[in-house]
Design a protein around this motif. Sequence first.
Motif, PDB file in Angstrom:
ATOM      1  N   ALA A   1       0.814  -1.221   0.000  1.00 21.89           N
ATOM      2  CA  ALA A   1       0.000   0.000   0.000  1.00 21.89           C
ATOM      3  C   ALA A   1       0.849   1.273   0.000  1.00 21.89           C
ATOM      4  N   GLY A   2       2.043   1.206   0.579  1.00 23.37           N
ATOM      5  CA  GLY A   2       2.949   2.359   0.574  1.00 23.37           C
ATOM      6  C   GLY A   2       3.395   2.710  -0.840  1.00 23.37           C
ATOM      7  N   HIS A   3       3.832   1.704  -1.592  1.00 23.33           N
ATOM      8  CA  HIS A   3       4.219   1.933  -2.991  1.00 23.33           C
ATOM      9  C   HIS A   3       3.033   2.460  -3.800  1.00 23.33           C
ATOM     10  N   ARG A   4       1.859   1.851  -3.575  1.00 21.28           N
ATOM     11  CA  ARG A   4       0.687   2.228  -4.371  1.00 21.28           C
ATOM     12  C   ARG A   4       0.237   3.658  -4.075  1.00 21.28           C
ATOM     13  N   ALA A   5       0.483   4.101  -2.827  1.00 17.90           N
ATOM     14  CA  ALA A   5       0.115   5.479  -2.477  1.00 17.90           C
ATOM     15  C   ALA A   5       0.887   6.474  -3.349  1.00 17.90           C
ATOM     16  N   LEU A   6       2.156   6.160  -3.637  1.00 17.13           N
ATOM     17  CA  LEU A   6       2.950   7.081  -4.456  1.00 17.13           C
ATOM     18  C   LEU A   6       2.466   7.092  -5.900  1.00 17.13           C
ATOM     19  N   VAL A   7       1.924   5.976  -6.362  1.00 20.23           N
ATOM     20  CA  VAL A   7       1.325   5.949  -7.706  1.00 20.23           C
ATOM     21  C   VAL A   7       0.110   6.878  -7.736  1.00 20.23           C
ATOM     22  N   GLU A   8      -0.691   6.832  -6.655  1.00 19.16           N
ATOM     23  CA  GLU A   8      -1.842   7.735  -6.563  1.00 19.16           C
ATOM     24  C   GLU A   8      -1.396   9.187  -6.574  1.00 19.16           C
ATOM     25  N   LEU A   9      -0.312   9.449  -5.854  1.00 17.89           N
ATOM     26  CA  LEU A   9       0.214  10.815  -5.800  1.00 17.89           C
ATOM     27  C   LEU A   9       0.618  11.283  -7.197  1.00 17.89           C
ATOM     28  N   GLU A  10       1.268  10.394  -7.953  1.00 13.80           N
ATOM     29  CA  GLU A  10       1.649  10.752  -9.318  1.00 13.80           C
ATOM     30  C   GLU A  10       0.410  11.016 -10.173  1.00 13.80           C
ATOM     31  N   ARG A  11      -0.595  10.152 -10.027  1.00 14.68           N
ATOM     32  CA  ARG A  11      -1.811  10.281 -10.855  1.00 14.68           C
ATOM     33  C   ARG A  11      -2.610  11.532 -10.522  1.00 14.68           C
ATOM     34  N   SER A  12      -2.383  12.083  -9.313  1.00  9.32           N
ATOM     35  CA  SER A  12      -3.096  13.305  -8.934  1.00  9.32           C
ATOM     36  C   SER A  12      -2.613  14.502  -9.754  1.00  9.32           C
ATOM     37  N   GLY A  13      -1.467  14.323 -10.428  1.00 10.71           N
ATOM     38  CA  GLY A  13      -0.960  15.398 -11.281  1.00 10.71           C
ATOM     39  C   GLY A  13       0.054  16.293 -10.598  1.00 10.71           C
ATOM     40  N   LEU A  14       0.270  16.095  -9.293  1.00  9.17           N
ATOM     41  CA  LEU A  14       1.300  16.894  -8.620  1.00  9.17           C
ATOM     42  C   LEU A  14       2.668  16.449  -9.126  1.00  9.17           C
ATOM     43  N   PRO A  15       3.552  17.428  -9.415  1.00  9.66           N
ATOM     44  CA  PRO A  15       4.897  17.059  -9.891  1.00  9.66           C
ATOM     45  C   PRO A  15       5.617  16.240  -8.819  1.00  9.66           C
ATOM     46  N   LEU A  16       6.101  15.062  -9.204  1.00  8.70           N
ATOM     47  CA  LEU A  16       6.663  14.120  -8.239  1.00  8.70           C
ATOM     48  C   LEU A  16       7.940  13.474  -8.768  1.00  8.70           C
ATOM     49  N   ARG A  17       8.920  13.363  -7.891  1.00  8.77           N
ATOM     50  CA  ARG A  17      10.087  12.527  -8.196  1.00  8.77           C
ATOM     51  C   ARG A  17      10.335  11.629  -6.991  1.00  8.77           C
ATOM     52  N   VAL A  18      10.683  10.379  -7.263  1.00 13.10           N
ATOM     53  CA  VAL A  18      10.980   9.438  -6.190  1.00 13.10           C
ATOM     54  C   VAL A  18      12.458   9.061  -6.253  1.00 13.10           C
TER      55      VAL A  18
ATOM     56  N   GLN B   1       0.177   2.264   6.238  1.00 17.54           N
ATOM     57  CA  GLN B   1      -1.037   3.017   6.611  1.00 17.54           C
ATOM     58  C   GLN B   1      -0.802   4.516   6.479  1.00 17.54           C
ATOM     59  N   ALA B   2       0.364   4.958   6.999  1.00 18.60           N
ATOM     60  CA  ALA B   2       0.612   6.402   7.118  1.00 18.60           C
ATOM     61  C   ALA B   2       0.829   7.076   5.762  1.00 18.60           C
ATOM     62  N   LEU B   3       1.474   6.363   4.828  1.00 19.67           N
ATOM     63  CA  LEU B   3       1.754   7.006   3.538  1.00 19.67           C
ATOM     64  C   LEU B   3       0.480   7.237   2.717  1.00 19.67           C
ATOM     65  N   PRO B   4      -0.422   6.248   2.638  1.00 20.03           N
ATOM     66  CA  PRO B   4      -1.696   6.531   1.949  1.00 20.03           C
ATOM     67  C   PRO B   4      -2.447   7.708   2.583  1.00 20.03           C
ATOM     68  N   GLU B   5      -2.402   7.818   3.937  1.00 18.26           N
ATOM     69  CA  GLU B   5      -3.080   8.940   4.610  1.00 18.26           C
ATOM     70  C   GLU B   5      -2.434  10.268   4.240  1.00 18.26           C
TER      71      GLU B   5
END
Length: 246
Positions: A73-90, A232-236
């Motif tokens: 779920a932690g990895h998947r949360a970052l995919v959601e963050l990317e899909r939100s359109g906010l500029p992201l680098r990991v 838990q914390a990263l998706p939140e």
Amino acid sequence: MNAKRPMIAVLTGAGISTDSGIPDYRGPQGLWHKDPSAQELVTIGPYLRDPEVRRRSWLLRGEAGALGAEPNAGHRALVELERSGLPLRVLTQNVDGLHQRSGLTARKVLELHGTAREVQCAGCRVTGPMEAVLARVGAGEADPPCRECGGILRPRTVMFGEALDPVVLQQADAIAKACDLFIAVGTSLQVYPVAALPQIALESGARLVVMNAEPTPFDEAADEVIREPISQALPELVRRLVREPS
Ligand code: ZN
């Protein structure tokens, strides 16, 4: 609503992958703490010098089955963050490839320590998939040589005794400088040069969030410290960022 969308840099360490069954080798419960001789298997000198070290290294890799690990779920949360359109680098210290496997755009992931999903020849530098080499090990080759030149094959990771790729490190520095928010997830922030990245971000005016079970040297300087389990914390945190990015 603010027109400028904040650029987010996320640094991930072993802690984000423990829920995928990949142990934190360095941590207090880690293999290298309990059995320091295991560290030899990923130290460049002994690895290149001693076929027995390589034989044990390939065997352990095959048994660990890290290539079969699934993102959590932690990895998947970052995919959601990317899909939100906010500029992201990991930026990741992990070599498990789980960010890309989770669906994050590959060019947005900077692998600071390389990847254990590939091998490289120490002689001719040719690269190839780890899976194929582990298959050769499974078929009876204790220390499979490079098929191009007969040289020593190794994982395409940064081993102990080796420096980080200066080009990769330069890119990481530039991302830390440019971001508005730096989130350090599941990393102790104690090993340089990676530990310099949050410092660079802070000095460039970014806000810092530290998400780690154990204290880090940056807890005092951070705007927010989160100790809850990452999956838990990263998706939140991502939900919160998507709602109110600034
Ligand atoms: Zn070769």
